[in-house]
Scaffold this active site. Structure first.
Site, mmCIF file in Angstrom:
data_model
loop_
_atom_site.group_PDB
_atom_site.id
_atom_site.type_symbol
_atom_site.label_atom_id
_atom_site.label_comp_id
_atom_site.label_asym_id
_atom_site.label_seq_id
_atom_site.Cartn_x
_atom_site.Cartn_y
_atom_site.Cartn_z
ATOM 1 N N HIS A 388 0.831 -1.205 0.000
ATOM 2 C CA HIS A 388 0.000 0.000 0.000
ATOM 3 C C HIS A 388 0.866 1.255 0.000
ATOM 4 O O HIS A 388 0.709 2.139 -0.855
ATOM 5 C CB HIS A 388 -0.911 -0.042 1.232
ATOM 6 C CG HIS A 388 -1.799 1.143 1.384
ATOM 7 N ND1 HIS A 388 -3.151 1.105 1.089
ATOM 8 C CD2 HIS A 388 -1.560 2.417 1.810
ATOM 9 C CE1 HIS A 388 -3.689 2.294 1.326
ATOM 10 N NE2 HIS A 388 -2.743 3.104 1.771
ATOM 11 N N GLU A 389 1.782 1.348 0.963
ATOM 12 C CA GLU A 389 2.590 2.566 1.084
ATOM 13 C C GLU A 389 3.564 2.707 -0.082
ATOM 14 O O GLU A 389 3.879 3.825 -0.497
ATOM 15 C CB GLU A 389 3.335 2.574 2.418
ATOM 16 C CG GLU A 389 2.437 2.540 3.647
ATOM 17 C CD GLU A 389 1.427 3.679 3.704
ATOM 18 O OE1 GLU A 389 1.650 4.722 3.051
ATOM 19 O OE2 GLU A 389 0.396 3.516 4.388
ATOM 20 N N HIS A 392 1.762 4.548 -2.789
ATOM 21 C CA HIS A 392 1.855 5.994 -2.578
ATOM 22 C C HIS A 392 3.205 6.525 -3.053
ATOM 23 O O HIS A 392 3.298 7.544 -3.750
ATOM 24 C CB HIS A 392 1.722 6.316 -1.088
ATOM 25 C CG HIS A 392 0.340 6.254 -0.547
ATOM 26 N ND1 HIS A 392 -0.714 6.946 -1.109
ATOM 27 C CD2 HIS A 392 -0.165 5.615 0.545
ATOM 28 C CE1 HIS A 392 -1.807 6.721 -0.394
ATOM 29 N NE2 HIS A 392 -1.496 5.917 0.608
ATOM 30 N N HIS A 395 3.636 6.678 -6.780
ATOM 31 C CA HIS A 395 2.888 7.808 -7.324
ATOM 32 C C HIS A 395 3.705 9.089 -7.147
ATOM 33 O O HIS A 395 3.845 9.902 -8.076
ATOM 34 C CB HIS A 395 1.536 7.913 -6.597
ATOM 35 C CG HIS A 395 0.524 8.752 -7.301
ATOM 36 N ND1 HIS A 395 -0.789 8.839 -6.873
ATOM 37 C CD2 HIS A 395 0.604 9.553 -8.388
ATOM 38 C CE1 HIS A 395 -1.456 9.646 -7.676
ATOM 39 N NE2 HIS A 395 -0.628 10.106 -8.600
#
Length: 606
Positions: A388-389, A392, A395
């Site tokens: 998940h991180e 981020h 991105h």
């Protein structure tokens, strides 16, 4: 079981992020901190000059350089504080850079009102001038907000209240991360287990129901003891948002929060309506959980309990890294090579330590690498958190390496898309493994269901809590422990249904949700997850065309409005269709899990 947190100095530095790529030491940070003052002091000299394309270009160049420097200073201070929230030197750095940020913002408060006071014809000509081309989107967005921009003196006054408006969040953060002390608890074997904010959820995923219940009651006993302080701090945060919205002539604090990203309010309400329409599936999931656990009563401390032995498997950090790399392989070699770079260059602060900020996040400045904080415990959920991180961070990486500083920051509305695409790719990768026994498959399906529960259902429940809390303040109603507890308890009953026993402690859970201090942020988790379902399925189904659209989306940063960026990627959130499609998938996954349970039960009877 004994969970003893270590001091940070006792951990291997190779498992800690490397901040020396930002500043070699705190002393170097202090030098840079002092050196930024002339830039701040120079900004007010632009006042009264912002009436030509040349002057506006010069101002925005200076503004961008200043806040690029401040961003480096602020990110470093925040990362240092996250390492150990008890550390006085890091607390000082954080407080001082926050004050300097406020001073810088106060010094440019004249700019937006001055530019917006220009005649419309003058502004049109300036926007057509090639000299402002690098800032055209920024200026067009500024003009869009003209009805809500105050006069220069009023903007300056509001800017000076920045620290005051941020005080409620700081109070709650310090209380949660540094001051709350929880009573140790006992497990089923009578062993004493340390309880902290960072290991609470881990204990809630234990197979030991005695440990789950004891940690649940101890945790919320402490929150109950401080509930008046939490209610006062949250009430202050809500009232600050409501007051600013009124000053800026918005119809509500929610309208103000959503206008910043140009998101129509129906997007929020459509989300709530769609999720409420699928609550029967959540009730099915609660019933399935009760059935698998073999409980006569399902309590709140059972909602994270592992449903099979498979979900209790533990992974090393090295295994977790490889699992993430395997999962994101469909996104292509360029993407994977940067993920490997992040692992090798120590973007990640891996393990919990005493005083460390709980949870997980991705951070970074325009000039730094992304940085990831986790509290890795070896569970499948911890592996999913890294995926998940890293989403981020990827991105951020693509945005910062494609866009100039002024359009590099993507909006919060799209911030959760890339992260949950990675989560979904991880689960889909694991589910695709051949010759999987029903219990292991059930464990993975349950992880998928838990992602939906936590990111769509719970975050939408939080969104309803925020919507009503702010509306209560706008109606002049009190936000006190009684009203906030009652509001939250009612929503939990609605969202989890009649099978869940409502323990008294549940009503205090709202106090531990830090995102409530960033008004109207949590709904973006749910919309982002819905988009991520569509995008990850497209990547796996279509291959290269969908990957191309998705990577282009990651490169866009903040160069367009978020709904337009998502349309480019292939998702239109102006309709409820993406949310309904995601929730339909939740129903399909749930049906697969129910069939797995039946198969496991048949095998058990043989």
């Amino acid at each position: 079981m004994s969970e003893i947190l270590k001091e940070r100095r006792e951990l291997d530095p190779q498992d800690q992020w490397d901040l020396t790529r930002m500043y070699a030491s705190d002393a170097e940070w202090e030098t840079a901190f002092a050196a930024v003052d002339p830039q701040i002091d120079a900004m007010p000299s632009w006042e009264g000059k912002l009436n030509t394309a040349e002057e506006i270009r010069g101002f925005y160049d200076a503004y961008t350089d200043l806040f690029r420097t401040l961003g480096n200073l602020a990110v470093y201070a925040n990362l240092r504080l996250s390492e150990d929230t008890r550390a006085a030197d890091a607390q000082s750095m954080e407080a001082r850079i926050t004050a300097k940020y406020v001073r810088a913002i106060s010094g440019i408060a004249f700019a937006q009102p001055e530019i917006l006071s220009l005649p419309d014809e003058t502004m049109r000509k300036i926007l057509q001038d090639p000299r402002v081309e690098p800032y055209r989107f920024v200026l067009e967005d500024l003009v869009r907000e003209k009805p809500h921009t105050l006069s220069a003196p009023e903007e300056k006054l509001l800017a000076r209240f920045g620290e005051v408006f941020g005080a409620p969040k700081n109070i709650a953060d310090n209380l949660m991360d540094a001051d709350l002390v929880f009573d140790p608890v006992q497990n089923q074997a009578g062993e004493t287990v340390e309880l902290s904010g960072s290991n609470y959820i881990l204990l809630q995923t234990s197979e030991d129901r005695t440990l789950r219940e004891n940690s649940f009651r101890s945790f919320y006993k402490t929150y109950r003891q401080h509930i008046n302080t939490f209610a006062a701090s949250y009430s202050g945060a809500v009232k600050a948002s409501v007051a600013e919205a009124a000053a800026r002539h918005y119809s509500s604090s929610r309208a103000m929060s959503m206008a910043g990203e140009n998101i129509p309010e129906p997007v929020y309400d459509n989300l709530v309506s769609a999720v409420r329409g699928h609550l029967p599936d959540m009730y099915r999931y609660v019933s399935l959980r009760k059935r698998i656990l073999g409980l006569q009563e399902l309590h709140y401390y059972d909602v994270y309990a592992p449903l099979t032995q498979g979900i209790s498997a533990r992974y090393t950090y090295d295994q977790a890294k490889q699992m993430v790399l395997d999962a994101v392989a469909p996104l292509g070699e360029e993407y994977c090579s940067i993920v490997r770079k992040g692992f090798s260059e120590r973007w990640i602060d891996v393990y919990p330590n005493k005083g460390k900020t709980g949870g997980a996040y991705s951070s970074g400045s325009y000039d730094s690498s992304p940085y990831i904080l986790t509290n890795f415990t070896g569970t499948l959920d911890s592996v999913s958190t890294i995926a998940h991180e890293m989403g981020h961070s990827m991105h951020t990486w693509f945005s910062n390496h494609t866009q100039p500083p002024q359009t590099a920051d993507y909006t919060l509305f799209v911030a959760e898309v890339a992260s949950t695409v990675n989560e979904n790719l991880l689960i889909e990768h694991l589910l695709s493994q051949p010759d999987m026994d029903p219990q292991t498959r059930l464990a993975l399906l349950n992880q998928y269901l838990e992602n939906f529960k936590g990111t769509v259902f719970r975050q939408t429940m939080f969104a309803e809590f925020e919507r009503e809390a702010h509306a209560m303040a706008e109606r002049g109603e009190a936000l006190n422990p009684a009203s906030l507890n009652a509001l939250y308890e009612g929503l939990v009953k609605d969202y989890f249904g009649p099978e869940l026993v409502m323990d008294e402690e549940v009503r205090y859970e709202w106090a531990r949700i830090p995102h409530f201090y960033r008004p109207f942020y949590v709904y973006k988790y749910a919309t982002g997850y819905s988009c991520a379902v569509a995008l990850s399925e497209a990547v796996l189904r279509e291959g290269e065309p969908a990957v191309k659209r998705y990577l282009e989306f990651l490169h866009m940063g903040g160069s367009a409005y978020p709904l337009d960026e998502l349309r480019h990627a292939g998702v239109d959130l102006t309709t409820p269709a993406p949310v309904n499609a995601a929730l339909d998938k939740f129903g399909r996954i749930l049906s697969q899990a129910e069939r797995c349970v039946e198969e496991v039960e048949r095998q058990t009877k043989k």
